[in-house]
Design a protein around this motif. Structure first.
Motif, PDB file in Angstrom:
ATOM      1  N   GLY A 126     -10.728   7.835  -4.998  1.00 10.11           N
ATOM      2  CA  GLY A 126     -11.414   8.080  -3.739  1.00 10.11           C
ATOM      3  C   GLY A 126     -12.287   6.919  -3.310  1.00 10.11           C
ATOM      4  N   GLN A 127     -12.872   6.221  -4.285  1.00 11.53           N
ATOM      5  CA  GLN A 127     -13.746   5.102  -3.978  1.00 11.53           C
ATOM      6  C   GLN A 127     -12.985   3.806  -3.705  1.00 11.53           C
ATOM      7  OE1 GLN A 127     -17.514   4.927  -6.444  1.00 11.53           O
ATOM      8  NE2 GLN A 127     -16.357   6.389  -7.667  1.00 11.53           N
ATOM      9  N   SER A 128     -11.694   3.786  -4.000  1.00 11.94           N
ATOM     10  CA  SER A 128     -10.930   2.541  -3.913  1.00 11.94           C
ATOM     11  C   SER A 128      -9.863   2.537  -2.828  1.00 11.94           C
ATOM     12  CB  SER A 128     -10.251   2.253  -5.263  1.00 11.94           C
ATOM     13  OG  SER A 128     -11.187   2.213  -6.317  1.00 11.94           O
ATOM     14  N   LYS A 129      -9.373   3.718  -2.427  1.00 13.80           N
ATOM     15  CA  LYS A 129      -8.157   3.766  -1.618  1.00 13.80           C
ATOM     16  C   LYS A 129      -8.306   3.047  -0.278  1.00 13.80           C
ATOM     17  CE  LYS A 129      -9.086   8.453   0.142  1.00 13.80           C
ATOM     18  NZ  LYS A 129      -8.523   9.831   0.278  1.00 13.80           N
ATOM     19  N   ASP A 130      -9.415   3.221   0.421  1.00 11.32           N
ATOM     20  CA  ASP A 130      -9.572   2.563   1.718  1.00 11.32           C
ATOM     21  C   ASP A 130      -9.680   1.050   1.561  1.00 11.32           C
ATOM     22  OD1 ASP A 130      -9.466   4.986   3.049  1.00 11.32           O
ATOM     23  OD2 ASP A 130     -11.637   5.273   3.035  1.00 11.32           O
ATOM     24  N   GLN A 131     -10.410   0.615   0.547  1.00 11.59           N
ATOM     25  CA  GLN A 131     -10.559  -0.822   0.295  1.00 11.59           C
ATOM     26  C   GLN A 131      -9.221  -1.446  -0.074  1.00 11.59           C
ATOM     27  OE1 GLN A 131     -13.571  -1.672  -2.604  1.00 11.59           O
ATOM     28  NE2 GLN A 131     -13.114  -3.865  -2.698  1.00 11.59           N
ATOM     29  N   LEU A 132      -8.429  -0.750  -0.889  1.00 11.07           N
ATOM     30  CA  LEU A 132      -7.111  -1.261  -1.268  1.00 11.07           C
ATOM     31  C   LEU A 132      -6.175  -1.334  -0.069  1.00 11.07           C
ATOM     32  CD1 LEU A 132      -6.169   0.283  -4.737  1.00 11.07           C
ATOM     33  CD2 LEU A 132      -6.004  -2.118  -4.074  1.00 11.07           C
ATOM     34  N   ARG A 133      -6.211  -0.296   0.766  1.00  6.14           N
ATOM     35  CA  ARG A 133      -5.309  -0.255   1.902  1.00  6.14           C
ATOM     36  C   ARG A 133      -5.573  -1.421   2.864  1.00  6.14           C
ATOM     37  NH1 ARG A 133      -6.657   4.410   3.545  1.00  6.14           N
ATOM     38  NH2 ARG A 133      -5.359   5.629   2.161  1.00  6.14           N
ATOM     39  N   ARG A 134      -6.841  -1.813   2.986  1.00  5.73           N
ATOM     40  CA  ARG A 134      -7.204  -2.888   3.906  1.00  5.73           C
ATOM     41  C   ARG A 134      -7.102  -4.276   3.277  1.00  5.73           C
ATOM     42  NH1 ARG A 134     -11.794   0.494   4.549  1.00  5.73           N
ATOM     43  NH2 ARG A 134     -12.979  -1.080   3.359  1.00  5.73           N
ATOM     44  N   LYS A 135      -6.831  -4.332   1.998  1.00  2.51           N
ATOM     45  CA  LYS A 135      -6.920  -5.584   1.241  1.00  2.51           C
ATOM     46  C   LYS A 135      -5.962  -6.630   1.779  1.00  2.51           C
ATOM     47  CE  LYS A 135      -7.090  -7.270  -3.522  1.00  2.51           C
ATOM     48  NZ  LYS A 135      -8.509  -7.661  -3.444  1.00  2.51           N
ATOM     49  N   GLY A 136      -6.473  -7.849   1.941  1.00  2.00           N
ATOM     50  CA  GLY A 136      -5.650  -8.966   2.368  1.00  2.00           C
ATOM     51  C   GLY A 136      -5.146  -9.761   1.178  1.00  2.00           C
ATOM     52  N   SER A 137      -4.770 -10.997   1.422  1.00  2.00           N
ATOM     53  CA  SER A 137      -4.179 -11.820   0.365  1.00  2.00           C
ATOM     54  C   SER A 137      -5.191 -12.747  -0.309  1.00  2.00           C
ATOM     55  CB  SER A 137      -3.042 -12.664   0.948  1.00  2.00           C
ATOM     56  OG  SER A 137      -3.516 -13.468   2.027  1.00  2.00           O
ATOM     57  N   SER A 138      -6.417 -12.804   0.204  1.00  2.00           N
ATOM     58  CA  SER A 138      -7.402 -13.722  -0.359  1.00  2.00           C
ATOM     59  C   SER A 138      -7.872 -13.232  -1.723  1.00  2.00           C
ATOM     60  CB  SER A 138      -8.609 -13.844   0.573  1.00  2.00           C
ATOM     61  OG  SER A 138      -9.633 -14.588  -0.064  1.00  2.00           O
ATOM     62  N   LYS A 139      -7.883 -14.141  -2.683  1.00  2.00           N
ATOM     63  CA  LYS A 139      -8.342 -13.771  -4.026  1.00  2.00           C
ATOM     64  C   LYS A 139      -9.860 -13.680  -4.091  1.00  2.00           C
ATOM     65  CE  LYS A 139      -8.326 -18.516  -5.821  1.00  2.00           C
ATOM     66  NZ  LYS A 139      -7.778 -19.397  -6.879  1.00  2.00           N
ATOM     67  N   TRP A 140     -10.539 -14.044  -3.009  1.00  3.84           N
ATOM     68  CA  TRP A 140     -12.000 -14.009  -2.997  1.00  3.84           C
ATOM     69  C   TRP A 140     -12.532 -12.654  -2.535  1.00  3.84           C
ATOM     70  CZ3 TRP A 140     -13.156 -17.823  -5.870  1.00  3.84           C
ATOM     71  CH2 TRP A 140     -12.455 -19.020  -5.786  1.00  3.84           C
ATOM     72  N   GLU A 141     -11.652 -11.787  -2.082  1.00  4.47           N
ATOM     73  CA  GLU A 141     -12.111 -10.464  -1.662  1.00  4.47           C
ATOM     74  C   GLU A 141     -12.636  -9.687  -2.869  1.00  4.47           C
ATOM     75  OE1 GLU A 141      -9.795  -8.097   1.164  1.00  4.47           O
ATOM     76  OE2 GLU A 141      -8.360  -9.748   1.198  1.00  4.47           O
TER      77      GLU A 141
END
Length: 365
Positions: A126-141
């Motif tokens: 629940g704490q990760s799903k939105d962040q993962l869905r929006r995740k881009g390709s930058s390794k600095w995220e």
């Protein structure tokens, strides 16, 4: 040819030398890695116990009928069985979702419990799903909590300090994973296998699994089952001593390994995670749709589009491995000293994913 030369070279810790070779980011010589999709050389066809698993039970576990599986052995490794992806279309998704959404939940134990307050690790999904869905390709995220997950233990929880299981640190083993494991074990000639402990490892492209032997279980007559999902990896299987150079092999999504008999107590490791050889973000077997006519009593649950979107994003740079073990033989109990220390369950770093002394260690956070 460097890998081939190292394989031929024995002597002091020959295993470590080959581990280091494949661990290198620029190690491009993969010609010596066994690929079970093109068997030959030391690879031979292995027989399965087809009558031990009914087609209906195989379907219920999300597997093809055992008569359609291909199974291979390796010369010099009696008891080792490799089964290239026997899963029905779409069924791998169930196990990926369970490993990310369900199995990390309490009362199961994970590496994040060592660094975070209990209320912070109740709902990693629940704490990760939105962040993962929006995740881009930058390794600095910044990484989500799911991306910081390194291991989860099920059933009898492995104590990383004492290297033992204990009677007083046990939670119910997931029934769906137990059923899958029982069918695979039976197909390999181990009817009556009991899934009592599981260690789930979560890898990224910079992860590795250090050189070790799985010997903490009290019953070594039962096999060790290993299931892989997501990106590919190189697996090294050695001998009873680290002076023996290991054999390197590819593991792809859906592949199953069974280590039994002589091969049950051999040194092994995963030096490297590799992108899918198909050159796509995910292996094509994970793009397949689940059949609409699942059998009655199936353990497979359809994944919603929303859930699979999160899982697929995670797997673009990750691999999940489930290893299932039977700890005790029928009627066996833990010696008294095994039940006295159930407090500390892991090292302060997830060193089980690294070679203990020299490989770079990746902290959970």
């Amino acid at each position: 040819m460097a890998a081939a030369a190292l394989t031929r070279e024995g002597g002091e810790d020959a295993f470590r030398r080959l581990f280091r070779f494949y661990r290198q980011r620029d190690a491009s010589d993969l010609r010596g890695v066994v690929d079970f999709s093109v068997p030959g050389g030391q690879v031979f066809r292995s027989q399965l116990s087809i009558s031990s698993v009914s087609d209906q039970d195989a379907y219920r576990a999300g597997l093809q009928p055992v008569s359609q599986w291909k199974a291979y052995g390796l010369n010099g490794y009696p008891g080792f069985i490799f089964i290239p992806n026997p899963f029905l279309p779409g069924c791998q998704r169930h196990w990926v979702k369970q490993c990310l959404k369900l199995y990390p939940q309490k009362p199961n134990v994970c590496n994040l419990d060592l660094h975070m307050a209990p209320e912070k690790t109740i709902d990693l999904w629940g704490q990760s799903k939105d962040q993962l869905r929006r995740k881009g390709s930058s390794k600095w995220e910044p990484r989500s909590l799911l991306e910081k997950l390194r291991w989860v233990t099920l059933g009898y929880h492995y104590n990383w300090d004492t290297k033992k299981y204990s009677a007083n640190h046990h939670t119910p083993f997931p029934s769906d994973l137990a059923f899958l494991s029982e069918q695979v074990a039976a197909a390999c000639g181990f009817r009556g296998f009991q899934a009592q402990a599981g260690i789930l490892n979560y890898y990224h492209f910079d992860s590795s699994l250090g050189i070790h032997v799985d010997e903490s279980e009290l019953d070594h007559s039962r096999p060790l089952l290993s299931f892989s999902f997501g990106q590919s990896s190189i697996f090294l299987l050695g001998g009873l001593k680290r002076e023996e150079a290991p054999t390197a092999m590819f593991m792809h999504s859906g592949d199953i390994m069974v280590m039994s008999g002589f091969s049950r107590l051999l040194y092994h490791a995963v030096p490297r995670v590799l992108p899918s050889p198909e050159g796509t973000a995910l292996p094509s077997c994970l793009d397949q749709a689940l059949s609409s006519d699942l059998p009655v009593g199936t353990v497979i649950e359809p994944s919603s589009d929303e859930d699979w979107q999160v899982c697929a994003k995670y797997l673009q740079s990750s691999r999940i491995n489930m290893t299932i073990r039977q700890v005790l033989s029928e009627g066996q109990k833990f010696p008294e000293e095994y039940g006295t220390n159930g407090k500390s369950q892991a090292p302060s770093e997830d060193t089980h994913l690294q070679e203990n002394s020299r490989a770079k260690r990746h902290r959970p956070n």
